[in-house]
Design a protein around this motif. Structure first.
Motif, PDB file in Angstrom:
ATOM      1  N   ARG A   1      41.151  44.063  46.263  1.00 27.84           N
ATOM      2  CA  ARG A   1      40.189  43.212  45.570  1.00 27.84           C
ATOM      3  C   ARG A   1      38.844  43.898  45.323  1.00 27.84           C
ATOM      4  NH1 ARG A   1      44.351  41.879  44.383  1.00 27.84           N
ATOM      5  NH2 ARG A   1      45.370  39.880  44.766  1.00 27.84           N
ATOM      6  N   SER A   2      38.796  45.210  45.457  1.00 24.89           N
ATOM      7  CA  SER A   2      37.640  45.945  44.967  1.00 24.89           C
ATOM      8  C   SER A   2      37.737  45.991  43.448  1.00 24.89           C
ATOM      9  CB  SER A   2      37.578  47.348  45.568  1.00 24.89           C
ATOM     10  OG  SER A   2      38.756  48.083  45.273  1.00 24.89           O
ATOM     11  N   VAL A   3      36.619  46.229  42.800  1.00 20.88           N
ATOM     12  CA  VAL A   3      36.523  46.065  41.349  1.00 20.88           C
ATOM     13  C   VAL A   3      36.756  47.378  40.599  1.00 20.88           C
ATOM     14  CG1 VAL A   3      34.982  45.418  39.458  1.00 20.88           C
ATOM     15  CG2 VAL A   3      34.955  44.111  41.591  1.00 20.88           C
TER      16      VAL A   3
ATOM     17  N   PRO B   1      49.386  41.632  48.404  1.00 23.45           N
ATOM     18  CA  PRO B   1      48.512  41.570  47.234  1.00 23.45           C
ATOM     19  C   PRO B   1      48.696  42.778  46.309  1.00 23.45           C
ATOM     20  CG  PRO B   1      47.299  40.957  49.201  1.00 23.45           C
ATOM     21  CD  PRO B   1      48.637  41.464  49.663  1.00 23.45           C
ATOM     22  N   THR B   2      48.626  42.520  45.023  1.00 30.55           N
ATOM     23  CA  THR B   2      48.749  43.566  44.009  1.00 30.55           C
ATOM     24  C   THR B   2      47.496  43.534  43.140  1.00 30.55           C
ATOM     25  OG1 THR B   2      49.851  42.031  42.507  1.00 30.55           O
ATOM     26  CG2 THR B   2      51.263  43.362  43.930  1.00 30.55           C
ATOM     27  N   PRO B   3      47.286  44.554  42.303  1.00 29.65           N
ATOM     28  CA  PRO B   3      46.149  44.488  41.372  1.00 29.65           C
ATOM     29  C   PRO B   3      46.258  43.257  40.467  1.00 29.65           C
ATOM     30  CG  PRO B   3      47.020  46.719  41.476  1.00 29.65           C
ATOM     31  CD  PRO B   3      48.007  45.834  42.201  1.00 29.65           C
ATOM     32  N   LEU B   4      45.132  42.846  39.916  1.00 31.50           N
ATOM     33  CA  LEU B   4      45.088  41.690  39.023  1.00 31.50           C
ATOM     34  C   LEU B   4      44.188  41.997  37.836  1.00 31.50           C
ATOM     35  CD1 LEU B   4      44.482  38.796  41.598  1.00 31.50           C
ATOM     36  CD2 LEU B   4      46.654  39.336  40.471  1.00 31.50           C
ATOM     37  N   ILE B   5      44.563  41.458  36.680  1.00 27.43           N
ATOM     38  CA  ILE B   5      43.692  41.500  35.500  1.00 27.43           C
ATOM     39  C   ILE B   5      43.341  40.054  35.178  1.00 27.43           C
ATOM     40  CG2 ILE B   5      43.429  42.194  33.103  1.00 27.43           C
ATOM     41  CD1 ILE B   5      45.583  44.306  33.561  1.00 27.43           C
TER      42      ILE B   5
ATOM     43  N   PHE C   1      33.024  30.133  34.732  1.00 32.36           N
ATOM     44  CA  PHE C   1      33.787  30.837  35.764  1.00 32.36           C
ATOM     45  C   PHE C   1      33.146  32.201  36.023  1.00 32.36           C
ATOM     46  CE2 PHE C   1      36.662  27.924  33.705  1.00 32.36           C
ATOM     47  CZ  PHE C   1      37.459  27.413  34.733  1.00 32.36           C
ATOM     48  N   ALA C   2      32.761  32.447  37.267  1.00 27.04           N
ATOM     49  CA  ALA C   2      32.150  33.722  37.651  1.00 27.04           C
ATOM     50  C   ALA C   2      32.854  34.229  38.902  1.00 27.04           C
ATOM     51  CB  ALA C   2      30.664  33.543  37.915  1.00 27.04           C
ATOM     52  N   GLY C   3      33.613  35.313  38.751  1.00 25.52           N
ATOM     53  CA  GLY C   3      34.403  35.771  39.890  1.00 25.52           C
ATOM     54  C   GLY C   3      35.363  34.682  40.323  1.00 25.52           C
ATOM     55  N   ASP C   4      35.296  34.302  41.586  1.00 24.60           N
ATOM     56  CA  ASP C   4      36.150  33.224  42.076  1.00 24.60           C
ATOM     57  C   ASP C   4      35.411  31.900  42.203  1.00 24.60           C
ATOM     58  OD1 ASP C   4      38.851  33.816  42.259  1.00 24.60           O
ATOM     59  OD2 ASP C   4      38.616  34.963  44.106  1.00 24.60           O
TER      60      ASP C   4
ATOM     61  N   MET D   1      41.161  32.679  36.582  1.00 22.45           N
ATOM     62  CA  MET D   1      40.350  33.305  37.606  1.00 22.45           C
ATOM     63  C   MET D   1      41.253  33.945  38.662  1.00 22.45           C
ATOM     64  SD  MET D   1      39.086  29.730  39.344  1.00 22.45           S
ATOM     65  CE  MET D   1      37.794  30.466  40.335  1.00 22.45           C
ATOM     66  N   PRO D   2      40.738  34.923  39.421  1.00 18.14           N
ATOM     67  CA  PRO D   2      41.571  35.604  40.417  1.00 18.14           C
ATOM     68  C   PRO D   2      42.251  34.669  41.409  1.00 18.14           C
ATOM     69  CG  PRO D   2      39.545  36.818  40.082  1.00 18.14           C
ATOM     70  CD  PRO D   2      39.398  35.534  39.311  1.00 18.14           C
ATOM     71  N   ALA D   3      41.536  33.657  41.904  1.00 14.19           N
ATOM     72  CA  ALA D   3      42.117  32.764  42.909  1.00 14.19           C
ATOM     73  C   ALA D   3      43.368  32.062  42.394  1.00 14.19           C
ATOM     74  CB  ALA D   3      41.088  31.725  43.353  1.00 14.19           C
ATOM     75  N   SER D   4      43.374  31.710  41.117  1.00  9.33           N
ATOM     76  CA  SER D   4      44.541  31.060  40.534  1.00  9.33           C
ATOM     77  C   SER D   4      45.712  32.034  40.437  1.00  9.33           C
ATOM     78  CB  SER D   4      44.200  30.501  39.156  1.00  9.33           C
ATOM     79  OG  SER D   4      45.320  29.869  38.566  1.00  9.33           O
ATOM     80  N   LEU D   5      45.411  33.281  40.051  1.00 12.98           N
ATOM     81  CA  LEU D   5      46.462  34.295  39.961  1.00 12.98           C
ATOM     82  C   LEU D   5      47.026  34.624  41.341  1.00 12.98           C
ATOM     83  CD1 LEU D   5      44.923  36.718  37.309  1.00 12.98           C
ATOM     84  CD2 LEU D   5      46.569  34.864  36.963  1.00 12.98           C
ATOM     85  N   GLU D   6      46.173  34.623  42.347  1.00  8.41           N
ATOM     86  CA  GLU D   6      46.638  34.899  43.708  1.00  8.41           C
ATOM     87  C   GLU D   6      47.592  33.825  44.197  1.00  8.41           C
ATOM     88  OE1 GLU D   6      42.861  37.470  45.449  1.00  8.41           O
ATOM     89  OE2 GLU D   6      42.906  35.289  45.692  1.00  8.41           O
ATOM     90  N   GLY D   7      47.369  32.584  43.765  1.00  4.92           N
ATOM     91  CA  GLY D   7      48.290  31.515  44.132  1.00  4.92           C
ATOM     92  C   GLY D   7      49.687  31.773  43.599  1.00  4.92           C
ATOM     93  N   LEU D   8      49.764  32.269  42.356  1.00  4.57           N
ATOM     94  CA  LEU D   8      51.064  32.610  41.774  1.00  4.57           C
ATOM     95  C   LEU D   8      51.657  33.837  42.456  1.00  4.57           C
ATOM     96  CD1 LEU D   8      50.201  32.100  38.009  1.00  4.57           C
ATOM     97  CD2 LEU D   8      51.615  30.616  39.436  1.00  4.57           C
ATOM     98  N   GLU D   9      50.803  34.782  42.778  1.00  7.01           N
ATOM     99  CA  GLU D   9      51.249  36.005  43.449  1.00  7.01           C
ATOM    100  C   GLU D   9      51.917  35.680  44.785  1.00  7.01           C
ATOM    101  OE1 GLU D   9      48.990  40.138  43.771  1.00  7.01           O
ATOM    102  OE2 GLU D   9      48.201  38.650  45.184  1.00  7.01           O
ATOM    103  N   ARG D  10      51.344  34.718  45.503  1.00 12.99           N
ATOM    104  CA  ARG D  10      51.911  34.351  46.806  1.00 12.99           C
ATOM    105  C   ARG D  10      53.307  33.751  46.690  1.00 12.99           C
ATOM    106  NH1 ARG D  10      46.408  33.119  47.861  1.00 12.99           N
ATOM    107  NH2 ARG D  10      46.675  30.955  47.199  1.00 12.99           N
TER     108      ARG D  10
END
Length: 267
Positions: A75-77, A59-63, A105-108, A44-53
């Protein structure tokens, strides 16, 4: 500009399930050189953001969700492909019959089956806590209609997971992926990491020929077919190794970092 995109588990993370200092340094060096490095995962995005930090960058784009949710840096879609409510309910019904843990899992938002060992394990791996509402509440309340899931993660005894996989095989709208004997990841059949990579490259105005994708597993093969350069880590499964353009070191030996260092040195 080159777009570097990497799978996370089994590819980018080290034996501690985190980013090594060498990998962080390599990612920063690539970005400082004017290129883009993004994470692509079933997470999910929140988990990827933790690694990004951990990389200490903006912040960068995420898949996320294997291409089911592609997000811009703000974080726009870009792309949003969720499981249909009918398919989600059907999945829930089979898991309930089998008494098999299923996290939605739905969004965050993460709706876990309950406070069991599987929820605890997933929270430890992803560094994200589940919603206070359970998967049972999520489905029975009708929230599944307004906020359909991007992924269902079924976890439990391999035999029960086998039964779930067989029961869902006839649903054309779903695709499932066995990340472990005890894990079955379920998504909308129309999304893939390859589609996610193509969508993000288009959004950034980057030719897919100028993309590099790192991966290790079956769900990375679709991205290998799209990327200009497909890089498999040495520990990858055979289909990923066969589809790769290049093979780098094992994920426990910072294979992605080694590739990035060599690439920067030669460019």
């Amino acid at each position: 500009m080159t777009l570097f995109c990497s799978d996370v588990d089994g590819t980018l993370l080290d034996h501690r399930r985190t980013l090594s200092s060498r990998t962080v340094a390599a990612i920063r060096a690539v970005r400082e050189a004017g290129h883009t490095f993004v994470l692509c995962s079933s997470r999910m995005p929140a988990s990827l953001e933790g690694l990004e930090r951990l990389c200490g960058v903006e912040p960068t784009p995420l898949i996320a969700y294997n291409g089911g949710l592609v997000l811009r840096a703000d974080r726009s879609v870009v792309t949003d492909v969720a499981i249909t409510p009918d398919d989600a309910r059907a999945t829930y019904a089979v898991c309930e019959r089998l008494a098999l843990h299923a996290s939605f899992f739905a969004g965050d938002d993460w709706y876990a089956w309950g406070p069991d060992e599987w929820t605890e394990r997933e929270a430890t791996i992803t560094a994200v806590d589940p919603s206070s509402r359970s998967a049972h509440d999520y489905v029975s309340s009708g929230r599944v209609d307004g906020q359909p899931p991007h992924k269902v993660m079924a976890m439990g005894d391999p035999g029960l997971v086998d039964e779930l996989e067989a029961a869902l095989a006839g649903r054309a709208g779903l695709v499932s992926y066995r990340s472990k004997d005890t894990y079955l990841e379920i998504a909308n059949a129309t999304c893939s990491k390859g589609d996610g990579l193509r969508a993000l490259a288009g959004e950034l105005g980057i030719d897919v020929a100028d993309t590099v994708f790192f991966g290790d597993n079956h769900n990375d093969v679709s991205a290998f077919a799209v990327a200009g350069t497909a890089v498999a880590v040495a520990n990858a499964v055979d289909p990923a190794l066969d589809a790769a353009t290049v093979v780098t070191g094992h994920h426990r030996e910072d294979g992605v970092a080694a590739y990035l260092e060599d690439w920067l040195a030669s460019h």
